[in-house]
Scaffold this motif. Structure first.
Motif, PDB file in Angstrom:
ATOM      1  N   ILE A   1      11.693  -5.889   4.076  1.00 17.78           N
ATOM      2  CA  ILE A   1      11.332  -6.573   4.631  1.00 17.78           C
ATOM      3  C   ILE A   1      10.792  -7.210   2.929  1.00 17.78           C
ATOM      4  O   ILE A   1      10.226  -7.931   2.647  1.00 17.78           O
TER       5      ILE A   1
ATOM      6  N   GLY B   1       9.837 -10.769   1.959  1.00 15.32           N
ATOM      7  CA  GLY B   1       8.954 -11.677   3.143  1.00 15.32           C
ATOM      8  C   GLY B   1       8.610 -13.212   2.500  1.00 15.32           C
ATOM      9  O   GLY B   1       8.039 -13.720   1.142  1.00 15.32           O
TER      10      GLY B   1
ATOM     11  N   GLY C   1       6.614 -14.289   7.766  1.00 15.06           N
ATOM     12  CA  GLY C   1       6.945 -13.000   7.310  1.00 15.06           C
ATOM     13  C   GLY C   1       5.977 -12.689   7.788  1.00 15.06           C
ATOM     14  O   GLY C   1       5.414 -11.541   7.431  1.00 15.06           O
TER      15      GLY C   1
ATOM     16  N   TRP D   1       4.353  -9.175   9.404  1.00 16.26           N
ATOM     17  CA  TRP D   1       4.109  -7.941   9.718  1.00 16.26           C
ATOM     18  C   TRP D   1       2.846  -7.251   9.208  1.00 16.26           C
ATOM     19  O   TRP D   1       2.914  -6.832  10.076  1.00 16.26           O
TER      20      TRP D   1
ATOM     21  N   PHE E   1       7.249  -4.500   2.777  1.00 12.73           N
ATOM     22  CA  PHE E   1       7.344  -5.782   3.070  1.00 12.73           C
ATOM     23  C   PHE E   1       6.816  -5.934   1.438  1.00 12.73           C
ATOM     24  O   PHE E   1       6.204  -5.482   0.592  1.00 12.73           O
TER      25      PHE E   1
ATOM     26  N   THR F   1       6.381  -9.446  -0.933  1.00 11.16           N
ATOM     27  CA  THR F   1       5.825 -11.080  -0.650  1.00 11.16           C
ATOM     28  C   THR F   1       5.792 -11.534  -1.614  1.00 11.16           C
ATOM     29  O   THR F   1       4.644 -10.785  -2.445  1.00 11.16           O
TER      30      THR F   1
ATOM     31  N   VAL G   1      13.213 -13.139   5.686  1.00 11.85           N
ATOM     32  CA  VAL G   1      12.900 -13.913   6.245  1.00 11.85           C
ATOM     33  C   VAL G   1      12.107 -15.351   5.081  1.00 11.85           C
ATOM     34  O   VAL G   1      11.962 -15.253   4.567  1.00 11.85           O
TER      35      VAL G   1
END
Length: 439
Positions: A98, A100, A105, A109, A140, A142, A161
């Motif tokens: 994923i 983010g 996001g 998560w 994940f 980000t 996302v």
């Protein structure tokens, strides 16, 4: 004299025998006792963390309660684990990453998946998390350092996302989609899904070209707000969630949150727009003097960021109020609804359609807030704030025990809501990506 020596020797021999028997007892029996005592001490020490773990999941239960079905439950759980382990071994692992690139996001998560991120510093340039659900490994990533072309693409199944609420955000989101589409075309990615914070008027035509049914690469679209596109085939509704961009935390329910008397009937902390229903709400609160019984903190200008002090004041308002007033803004759905649920404060929601293209879809016919209504959200829905005085009058008559039960129902529903969304998301992503793998 000889007799005395003989008697003395006999006494010494007898004492020696007694000492030998005593020593033998400690060698053979004392060790077992010490082992049992140590085990008991270990159990007593381990009991506290175990209770804490159970308390996190079910704050109203106590570990000391005797469960007459405990042995059956253990056997059933063991059987389920054996079946899960067997099925997991028989099937190949599946990996999904994923990316983010919007604050929503973090709701996906940390709140829905209940995943952790490292480092914990929210200002870090890059943050990562990993967890396994069934046979699927989810990761994940980000942060500002996650930029197209400047990070390694570790998996070939990706959920992206994005924020598409405003024109500037749409430009940024488009760059990400062009990058991801190129990865699919060069076979560096196999599958792509998108979670999109849509426009509050549901004007999201810009993303149409990227959908797979229109020749693009996006197989699945999870979209926020009541978009008429939702068909539960390739477009699904997703909740707005809490304002993670303002650092609203994951809230753990505790005893005081459930059982304490709350000093305020209701709360409203937010921006008052001219000629809006929020202005009407303030006038109605003042007319009956209920603004003195509610925590009201109104401002005229919207502030995108919270200070530590303002965030604490807002959380205190939620924690100390039985009801949270949720007037419509640009869209009916707002962060306040989910934030109130986190603290067991019942949302009083203005159930009206706002201007724009949002509305009913082929699968939902109860706009606005179709997703919440379809999952039987235990909220108070009103069409006009003129209904509020009667609601507050009734609230004054409700005893604490009834309020405690209502808080429990709301908190349990919110846990169910997040768990159900997690399983829906996983099932949709896995069934779509795996099906297309076979194709």
């Amino acid at each position: 004299m000889r007799l005395t020596r003989k008697r003395l020797c006999s006494i010494l021999i007898a004492l020696y025998c007694l000492f030998s028997i005593y020593a033998a007892y400690h060698v053979f029996f004392g060790r077992r006792r010490r082992t049992q005592d140590a085990s008991l001490r270990g159990l007593r020490k381990g009991a506290a963390p175990a209770r804490e773990r159970r308390g996190r999941e079910q704050s109203t239960l106590r570990s000391e309660e005797w469960n007459p079905w405990e042995e059956d439950e253990k056997n059933e759980q063991k059987h389920r684990l054996q079946i899960l382990n067997k099925s997991t071994k028989e099937k190949k692992d599946f990996h999904v990453q994923i990316w983010g690139k919007a604050a929503i996001g973090l709701y996906l998560w940390e709140h829905i998946f209940e995943g952790l991120l490292e480092p914990t510093d929210v200002t870090a340039q890059r943050r990562e998390g990993n967890l396994v659900v069934g046979r699927t490994h989810y990761s994940f990533i980000t942060g500002p350092a996650v930029v197209p072309g400047y990070f390694s693409v570790d998996e070939n199944n990706v959920v992206l996302v994005l924020n598409g609420r405003e024109k500037a955000k749409v430009f940024y989101a488009t760059q990400w989609l062009l990058y991801a589409q190129n990865l699919v075309q060069t076979q560096k990615l196999k599958h792509l899904a998108v979670v999109l914070l849509g426009n509050e008027h549901c004007n999201n035509e810009w993303i149409n070209q990227f959908l797979k049914r229109n020749g693009g690469s996006v197989e699945l679209l999870f979209i926020i707000y009541d978009s008429p596109w939702i068909n539960n085939m390739d477009v699904f509704q997703w909740p707005l969630g809490v304002a993670t961009y303002r650092n609203f935390p994951v809230v753990e329910a505790n005893w005081s949150m459930l059982h304490n008397e709350r000093p305020y009937l209701c709360n409203f902390v937010g921006t008052i727009y001219e000629n809006s229903s929020r202005q009407a709400l303030m006038n109605i609160l003042k007319q009956d003097g209920n603004d003195k019984l509610c925590w009201v903190s109104a401002r005229e200008q919207w502030q995108p960021q919270e200070t530590n002090e303002s965030l604490k004041n807002y959380q205190d308002a939620l924690r100390q109020s039985d009801l949270t007033l949720c007037p419509a803004g640009v869209n009916t759905e707002c962060y306040r609804i989910y934030e109130a649920c986190s603290y067991g404060s019942v949302p009083v929601v203005e159930d009206v359609m706002t201007a724009g293209s949002c509305g009913n879809s082929s699968v939902y016919h109860n706009a606005p807030l179709q997703l919440l209504k379809s999952m039987n959200a235990p909220f108070i829905f009103i069409k006009n704030w003129k209904e509020l005085p009667a609601i507050l009058e009734k609230e004054k008559t409700i005893i604490l025990q009834e309020k405690i039960q209502r808080r429990k129902r709301l908190l349990h529903w919110y846990q169910y809501f997040k768990a159900e969304l997690k399983m829906r998301f996983i099932n949709i992503v896995e069934s779509s990506f795996l099906k297309n793998n076979k194709g």
